[in-house]
Design an enzyme around this catalytic site. Structure first.
Site, PDB file in Angstrom:
ATOM      1  N   ARG A 105       0.690  -1.165  -0.672  1.00  0.00           N
ATOM      2  CA  ARG A 105       0.287  -0.406   0.127  1.00  0.00           C
ATOM      3  C   ARG A 105       0.813   0.963  -0.008  1.00  0.00           C
ATOM      4  NH1 ARG A 105      -4.926   1.141   4.008  1.00  0.00           N
ATOM      5  NH2 ARG A 105      -2.944   1.244   5.475  1.00  0.00           N
TER       6      ARG A 105
ATOM      7  N   ASP B  11      -3.832   2.393  14.209  1.00  0.00           N
ATOM      8  CA  ASP B  11      -2.875   2.863  13.143  1.00  0.00           C
ATOM      9  C   ASP B  11      -3.409   4.810  12.503  1.00  0.00           C
ATOM     10  OD1 ASP B  11      -5.628   3.076  10.770  1.00  0.00           O
ATOM     11  OD2 ASP B  11      -4.544   1.780   9.558  1.00  0.00           O
TER      12      ASP B  11
END
Length: 542
Positions: free
Chosen positions: A165, A446
């Site tokens: 990603r 996150d």
């Protein structure tokens, strides 16, 4: 690398970290310069379009399915590319940052795939960005084994399939300037990985596979597709080997799922429910509307109307076009010193995965290796084939009103306020310190969690929301809570009190602002290694 060895127009603002010399090479920088010079103009144009859409939303215009792309949505015949080698069965995916130990543990976890993350579970220090690329380079070539304090870390014989990603279109890479302009973080992350590894991955029977974050319009997906086509052509890589799964994690993207698949169709590997960022976007995009104020973060679950609608539409859309409909993250981590609490946490994971597999998802995400078997057991029991593309969900009818439905049962509590303050301060301080994957209250958090916390605190303060005990939330109400929670967070292991101070001052400014900033990762970038200083504060030393 000396400045004389750099390609024309390319400038590094800091040195190459030790171990990254094989990544930041002149040929790789040449390739990045081509990507930048070809696509930077269009990237900036698309970012300006985001501002235009937000201004329209602030004035009361509602998001809806685009009338100009109705033909794409209604055309029954088109399909996306078949799964790339190794992507036929993605029933459990593990995610995490790209440090060497994490890469080995994730690849060895028993999950079908590993999404190596340069985005929200990563703090984009220069070392993390460059050495993360080196770690993936070594993992692909099975030369990543190492030892710490006598404990060996060695790649297994059958590791998970690797996906990467990159950062979203909005983020720059400020340590690499091309013609005096920072390169896009997206192009930096994609470009280095593709340049060094695409041919090797294909030779080993797989391909360059990606997760694409934070898109807000199908034209942003078209830009990615153009990047893929140029990259494969320029490097002589076989066309059609790239696969990309798009995270549907912004409210505008939820109205353009089919269009996003269509733009990427020869490279598409499906869509993923990026659920925490989606909640963040839902609040942020509807920031001007008091009726969209949410209760405690813990009350905004996958079963509330707007989340349920988005999930059902995503599954139907993906299976209509024969690609994977991936479920969301379970962020729980084991609670080692309390078996009863640990069992309650793991029961939540089982219930979440059961909901996903019975809804028709083809796979799911976990954040910790200990959750892989739990998720696998649920999917193995209820998904006998490699995927559920055959579950068409033709019963589903989702309207634009349902996607934007802000009805969420619940209340705002002082504990919910404190949880948001604590999560935002803990995460921001850790991020500034160079860690983007942070355990908070037995959840591996996150940036998305901190973003929800940030915009909720702003929203409650902006609209003078009341707690369940009748207290009005305002900057003056929040200030002592910031002070109290800052003192607690400053005592946590590995937390620098100076970074907590920066985080607290930042959050105090956010709750007083007319509008919340787009991304805290953009706001705090200046504190990171190799970037510079912000507001007179010393940058993190890494």
């Amino acid at each position: 690398m000396s400045s004389s060895a750099l390609p024309k127009g390319v400038h590094l603002t800091t040195g190459i970290p030790k171990g990254g010399e094989g990544i930041i090479t002149a040929p790789a920088l040449d390739f990045l310069a081509i990507l930048h010079r070809t696509f930077e103009g269009k990237r900036q144009e698309l970012l300006k379009n985001r501002e235009k859409v937000q201004a329209e939303l602030d004035k009361g215009k509602a998001l809806t399915f685009l009338p100009e792309t109705r033909d794409v949505r209604e055309a029954p015949a088109w399909r996306c590319a078949p799964p790339g080698p190794g992507l036929e069965d993605r029933r459990v995916e593990i995610t995490g940052p790209t440090d060497r130990k994490m890469v080995i543990n994730a690849l060895n976890s028993g999950a079908k795939t590993f999404m190596a993350d340069f985005e929200d579970s990563n703090s984009p220090t220069w070392s993390n960005m460059v050495l993360g690329q080196a770690n993936l380079h070594d993992a692909i070539r099975r030369q990543i084994d190492f030892e710490i304090n006598g404990k060996p870390y060695k790649l297994s014989e059958n590791p998970a399939v690797l996906l990467v990603r990159p950062r979203g279109w909005h983020l720059p890479e400020p340590r690499l300037l091309i013609d005096g302009v920072p390169i896009s973080g997206s192009l930096f992350d994609f470009g280095l990985y593709f340049f060094h590894n695409a041919a090797e991955l294909i030779k080993r029977g797989y391909g360059p596979y990606f997760y694409l974050p934070k898109m807000e319009h199908h034209l942003e997906a078209r830009l990615w597709n153009d990047v893929f086509c140029l990259a494969t052509s320029h490097l002589g890589v076989k066309q059609g080997t790239i696969r990309a799964t798009v995270l549907i994690e912004t409210l505008p993207a939820a109205f353009q799922m089919e269009e996003i698949l269509y733009e990427l169709k020869e490279h598409s590997a499906g869509l993923n429910c990026g659920r925490w960022d989606y909640i963040f976007s839902f609040i942020k995009k509807q920031r001007a509307h008091k009726n969209c104020v949410m209760p405690d973060r813990s009350d905004v679950t996958m079963t509330v109307p707007f989340m349920d609608a988005y999930v059902r539409l995503l599954i139907q859309t993906c299976h209509k076009r024969k690609v994977a409909a991936m479920g969301g993250m379970s962020a729980q981590i084991p609670i080692k010193n309390d078996s009863a609490a640990n069992e309650r946490a793991m029961s939540k994971v089982r219930a979440d995965k059961l909901r996903e597999v019975t809804a028709g998802h083809d796979g799911t995400w976990v954040a910790h290796p200990a959750l892989v078997k739990i998720a696998l057991d649920i999917f193995n029991e209820h998904m006998k084939g490699p995927n559920q593309y055959h579950v068409r969900r033709e019963d589903v009818v989702v309207t634009d009103m349902q996607i934007a439905d802000s009805t969420v049962p619940g209340k705002i509590t002082e504990q919910g306020v404190r949880d948001n303050v604590s999560a935002a301060l803990s995460y921001c301080a850790s991020w500034i310190s160079g860690n983007g994957c942070v355990p908070i209250n037995y959840l591996m958090e996150d940036a998305a969690t901190a973003e929800i916390a940030r915009v909720q605190l702003w929203q409650w303060s902006k609209y003078g929301s009341k707690t369940d005990t009748g207290k009005t939330i305002s900057p003056s109400y929040l200030q002592p809570i910031f002070s109290e929670e800052s003192a607690k967070v400053s005592k946590l292991p590995g937390i620098d009190p100076q970074h907590v101070k920066i985080a607290s001052e930042y959050m105090a400014g956010q709750v007083k602002a007319q509008w919340p900033s787009d991304f805290l990762t953009s706001d705090l970038l200046g504190y990171l290694e190799g970037v510079g200083t912000v507001g007179g504060q010393k940058k993190a030393s890494l």
